[in-house]
Scaffold this motif. Structure first.
Motif, PDB file in Angstrom:
ATOM      1  N   ALA A 108       0.827  -1.209   0.000  1.00 28.03           N
ATOM      2  CA  ALA A 108       0.000   0.000   0.000  1.00 28.03           C
ATOM      3  C   ALA A 108       0.860   1.258   0.000  1.00 28.03           C
ATOM      4  N   ALA A 109       1.993   1.208   0.697  1.00 22.50           N
ATOM      5  CA  ALA A 109       2.895   2.360   0.766  1.00 22.50           C
ATOM      6  C   ALA A 109       3.488   2.716  -0.593  1.00 22.50           C
ATOM      7  N   LEU A 110       3.551   1.743  -1.501  1.00 22.92           N
ATOM      8  CA  LEU A 110       4.133   1.975  -2.825  1.00 22.92           C
ATOM      9  C   LEU A 110       3.131   2.523  -3.834  1.00 22.92           C
ATOM     10  N   LEU A 111       1.849   2.417  -3.528  1.00 24.06           N
ATOM     11  CA  LEU A 111       0.825   2.888  -4.453  1.00 24.06           C
ATOM     12  C   LEU A 111       0.756   4.417  -4.467  1.00 24.06           C
ATOM     13  N   GLY A 112       0.174   4.954  -5.545  1.00 20.34           N
ATOM     14  CA  GLY A 112      -0.051   6.384  -5.609  1.00 20.34           C
ATOM     15  C   GLY A 112       0.456   7.062  -6.869  1.00 20.34           C
ATOM     16  N   ASP A 113       1.278   6.369  -7.664  1.00 27.00           N
ATOM     17  CA  ASP A 113       1.820   6.973  -8.885  1.00 27.00           C
ATOM     18  C   ASP A 113       0.851   6.909 -10.057  1.00 27.00           C
ATOM     19  N   GLU A 128      -2.378   4.366   5.386  1.00 31.03           N
ATOM     20  CA  GLU A 128      -1.260   4.446   4.440  1.00 31.03           C
ATOM     21  C   GLU A 128      -1.692   5.099   3.129  1.00 31.03           C
ATOM     22  N   LEU A 129      -2.955   4.889   2.749  1.00 29.25           N
ATOM     23  CA  LEU A 129      -3.459   5.367   1.461  1.00 29.25           C
ATOM     24  C   LEU A 129      -4.193   6.702   1.554  1.00 29.25           C
ATOM     25  N   LEU A 130      -4.388   7.179   2.760  1.00 26.91           N
ATOM     26  CA  LEU A 130      -5.286   8.312   3.011  1.00 26.91           C
ATOM     27  C   LEU A 130      -4.929   9.554   2.205  1.00 26.91           C
ATOM     28  N   THR A 131      -3.660   9.872   2.067  1.00 27.78           N
ATOM     29  CA  THR A 131      -3.257  11.110   1.402  1.00 27.78           C
ATOM     30  C   THR A 131      -2.875  10.915  -0.065  1.00 27.78           C
ATOM     31  N   LYS A 132      -3.078   9.719  -0.589  1.00 25.01           N
ATOM     32  CA  LYS A 132      -2.694   9.435  -1.979  1.00 25.01           C
ATOM     33  C   LYS A 132      -3.870   9.777  -2.901  1.00 25.01           C
ATOM     34  N   GLU A 133      -3.751  10.887  -3.614  1.00 25.60           N
ATOM     35  CA  GLU A 133      -4.865  11.422  -4.394  1.00 25.60           C
ATOM     36  C   GLU A 133      -5.283  10.508  -5.542  1.00 25.60           C
TER      37      GLU A 133
END
Length: 254
Positions: A108-113, A128-133
Motif C-alpha cells: 500500500a505504501a508503494l501505491l499512488g503513482d 497508508e493510502l489516506l493522502t494518496k490522491e
C-alpha cells in the motif's frame, strides 16, 4: 466451547503473556485442568508452543509464530522487496482488495503513482493510502478484534458477496503444501475465505519464514492461489515443490 475455540483463546493469552499457567487457563476458560493439559499437548504437537511445568511458553526458535507483533516488525527489507514485485502486477485503473498485514501494508505504501481503487478492511492500510490522491479508497466497515488493525462483521461480509476485483493481495501466518494456508484466529480465517471469492486472481505475499509452518485454522489450499510472491531466502527444494503444485512463485531479491 469447542476445542478450536479454546485453542484460539490459549494462543491469544500466550501472545499477550509469553508464559501461561494451566490453572489460570482453567479458570479463564471454565474447563478442567486436565482439558487444558490436553489442549497444550495438542498445540505443542502442532508446533505452536512449548509445554513447561504447570503451563506453556512461546517456542524458542528463529522465526516463531508468536509473539505476533514481534513477528510483524521483523524482516522489513524483505517485505519491501516482496511489495516491489507485487506492484509490478498492478495496472492503471485496477480495482484491488488488499488484506491486512505488514507485507500488504508495504505494498500500500508503494501505491499512488497511477490511478487505482483499493478496497480494504484494515485501518493501517487505509491510513497508508489516506493522502494518496490517485488512489480511490474504499474502507469496509466492521468491528476491530483485539488490537488488530482489521475490521470484521456483517457489513464486510455482505460487501464481499457483491464485489469483483482485478486482484487480491493478502498474507498468511503459515503455508505448507500439506495443510495449505493457515491463521491463528477463526474470524480472520472466515474473512479470508470470503475475500478469496472476489477475484479469479489471488496473490499471496509471504516471506520465506512463513513456509512449512502451520497455524491453527486453514482458510485455503495452495491450489486456490494464482501467484505466490516470496523472497530469495526460500530454499530451492521448497521453491521447486511449490512450482510443481502448479502455482507460479516469484522470489524477490533484497
Amino acid at each position: 466451547m469447542l476445542s478450536v475455540e479454546r485453542h484460539e483463546k490459549i494462543l491469544h493469552q500466550l501472545d499477550k503473556n509469553t508464559i501461561i499457567k494451566v490453572s489460570d487457563l482453567s479458570a479463564l476458560l471454565q474447563v478442567t485442568e486436565k482439558t487444558i493439559r490436553i489442549d497444550l499437548e495438542t498445540l505443542e504437537k502442532n508446533g505452536l508452543l512449548k509445554r513447561i511445568h504447570g503451563g506453556a511458553t512461546i517456542l524458542e526458535e528463529e522465526n516463531p509464530i508468536l509473539p505476533i507483533k514481534k513477528r510483524q516488525l521483523q524482516h522489513g527489507e524483505v517485505k519491501n522487496a516482496i511489495a516491489e514485485e507485487a506492484l509490478k502486477m498492478i495496472q492503471e485503473n485496477d480495482t484491488l482488495l488488499i488484506d491486512g498485514g505488514s507485507t500488504t501494508q508495504a505494498l500500500a505504501a508503494l501505491l499512488g503513482d497511477f490511478p487505482v481503487t483499493v478496497i480494504t478492511n484494515d485501518i493501517n492500510i487505509a491510513y497508508e493510502l489516506l493522502t494518496k490522491e490517485r488512489v480511490q479508497l474504499m474502507m469496509v466497515g466492521g468491528t476491530r478484534i483485539g488490537t488488530s488493525g482489521s475490521l470484521f462483521g456483517s457489513e464486510a461480509s455482505n460487501l464481499l458477496k457483491r464485489i469483483r476485483v482485478n486482484n487480491i493481495f493478502f498474507g498468511t501466518t503459515g503455508i505448507s503444501l500439506e495443510n495449505g494456508l493457515t491463521v491463528l484466529n477463526g474470524i480472520h480465517a472466515d474473512w479470508k475465505k470470503e475475500a478469496l471469492s472476489c477475484s479469479e486472481h489471488v496473490t499471496l505475499l509471504a516471506d520465506a519464514t512463513k513456509f512449512e509452518k502451520d497455524a491453527l485454522i486453514q482458510f485455503a489450499s495452495v491450489e486456490d492461489l494464482s501467484h505466490i510472491i516470496t523472497d530469495v531466502s526460500l530454499n530451492n527444494d521448497l521453491y521447486q515443490k511449490f512450482l510443481q503444485s502448479g502455482v507460479p512463485v516469484t522470489r524477490a531479491s533484497f
